[in-house]
Design an enzyme around this catalytic site. Structure first.
Site, mmCIF file in Angstrom:
data_model
loop_
_atom_site.group_PDB
_atom_site.id
_atom_site.type_symbol
_atom_site.label_atom_id
_atom_site.label_comp_id
_atom_site.label_asym_id
_atom_site.label_seq_id
_atom_site.Cartn_x
_atom_site.Cartn_y
_atom_site.Cartn_z
ATOM 1 N N HIS A 115 0.819 -1.228 0.000
ATOM 2 C CA HIS A 115 0.000 0.000 0.000
ATOM 3 C C HIS A 115 0.846 1.270 0.000
ATOM 4 O O HIS A 115 0.383 2.327 0.419
ATOM 5 C CB HIS A 115 -0.948 -0.002 1.214
ATOM 6 C CG HIS A 115 -2.019 -1.043 1.128
ATOM 7 N ND1 HIS A 115 -2.618 -1.621 2.235
ATOM 8 C CD2 HIS A 115 -2.609 -1.631 0.047
ATOM 9 C CE1 HIS A 115 -3.529 -2.496 1.828
ATOM 10 N NE2 HIS A 115 -3.533 -2.528 0.520
ATOM 11 N N CYS A 123 2.519 15.082 -6.410
ATOM 12 C CA CYS A 123 1.510 16.033 -6.870
ATOM 13 C C CYS A 123 0.602 15.322 -7.872
ATOM 14 O O CYS A 123 1.098 14.739 -8.841
ATOM 15 C CB CYS A 123 2.190 17.228 -7.535
ATOM 16 S SG CYS A 123 1.005 18.391 -8.225
ATOM 17 N N CYS A 143 2.925 21.555 -3.738
ATOM 18 C CA CYS A 143 3.892 21.388 -4.825
ATOM 19 C C CYS A 143 4.328 22.779 -5.306
ATOM 20 O O CYS A 143 3.639 23.784 -5.063
ATOM 21 C CB CYS A 143 3.188 20.628 -5.948
ATOM 22 S SG CYS A 143 4.220 20.345 -7.385
#
Ligand code: NAD
Length: 243
Positions: A115, A123, A143
């Site tokens: 996971h 981003c 970002c």
């Protein structure tokens, strides 16, 4: 315990599948722990990719608390016991559903992060990636293009990257022993790993504080107890058999 240790010593390939339960004794609550993070933040409300896309700032209130809990956590004897088995050449790979990096901190080398991991963020607009450690300041972190960043963990509703799925399924079909530690085996598709191993005739050793959906029909040996105590006992038994 002895029979489980013998299986591990005799197997050509043992693989471990771990879940949130292995990190509970390190202070990271699983989805079932009373009084934990998840009582305030319902995983189905805060842990879905739709929720993140709709309201990233809301989801970041949960992520900020979770990353605080994770950054304070240290590997416990269960993580260290599995690392010791790897060092002894008796545990091929750990497939973990956890995102906390504690297997690696305990010294494990072959770890598949099914996971993802919370160490990096990306981003969703321009794909630029950042190391979490390099981002100090803004919450939620942004970002350079001004979009809110998302940790590189798989949210509910997101596809699992192909590589960990393929590698895990190959390992599950080729191991002789699967050691399942601290997972409720209810999160799909990770919960197919014990079934795949079982169909390939692997022995399933399960460690959990309580029976799970696997225990009655899939598990060969159920070792009930806290992961730190049971894994330590199992590794001690393996070391006795190997000496
Ligand atoms: P889960 O919360 O559904 O189940 C945890 C299991 O661990 C339960 O069966 C419980 O009985 C058992 N358990 C609890 N304490 C234990 C202990 N001390 N020793 C042994 N067993 C113990 O967790 P899951 O099956 O991993 O699925 C939940 C999903 O959420 C996964 O994707 C998981 O990665 C993610 N998650 C990760 C973390 C983490 O990175 N540490 C924490 C919470 C949730």
């Amino acid at each position: 315990m002895r029979k489980a240790a013998e299986m591990i010593c005799q197997a050509q390939k043992t693989v471990a599948l771990t879940g949130a339960g292995i990190s509970v004794e390190s202070g990271i609550p699983d989805f079932r722990s009373a009084g934990g993070l998840w009582e305030r933040f319902d995983p189905m409300e805060y842990g879905t990719i739709d929720a993140f896309r709709a309201d990233p700032e809301k989801v970041w209130r949960m992520l900020r608390e979770m990353s605080g809990v994770i950054s304070r956590a240290r590997p416990n004897p269960a993580h260290k016991g599995l690392a010791r088995l790897q060092e002894m050449g008796l545990l091929h790979t750990i497939i973990t559903q956890n995102i906390d990096n504690l297997h690696q901190e305990a010294g494990s080398t072959h770890v598949i992060e099914y996971h993802g991991n919370s160490r990096t963020l990306s981003c969703l607009r321009c794909d630029r990636q950042y190391r979490a450690d390099d981002l100090t300041g803004d919450v939620p972190p942004k970002c350079a293009c001004d979009n809110i960043l998302k940790p590189d963990v798989v949210f509910f509703g997101e596809a699992i990257p192909t590589k960990p799925v393929r590698e895990s399924h190959e390992l599950a079909s080729s191991c002789q022993v699967l050691l399942v530690v601290g997972t409720s085996a209810t999160v799909s598709p990770a919960n197919s790993i014990p079934q795949i191993a079982r169909m390939a005739k692997a022995k399933i050793i399960e460690i959990n504080i309580e029976p799970t959906v696997l225990t009655a029909h899939i598990t060969d040996i159920f070792l009930q107890g806290k992961a730190s105590e049971v894994v330590t006992g199992l590794v001690d038994e393996v070391e006795r058999l190997m000496s």
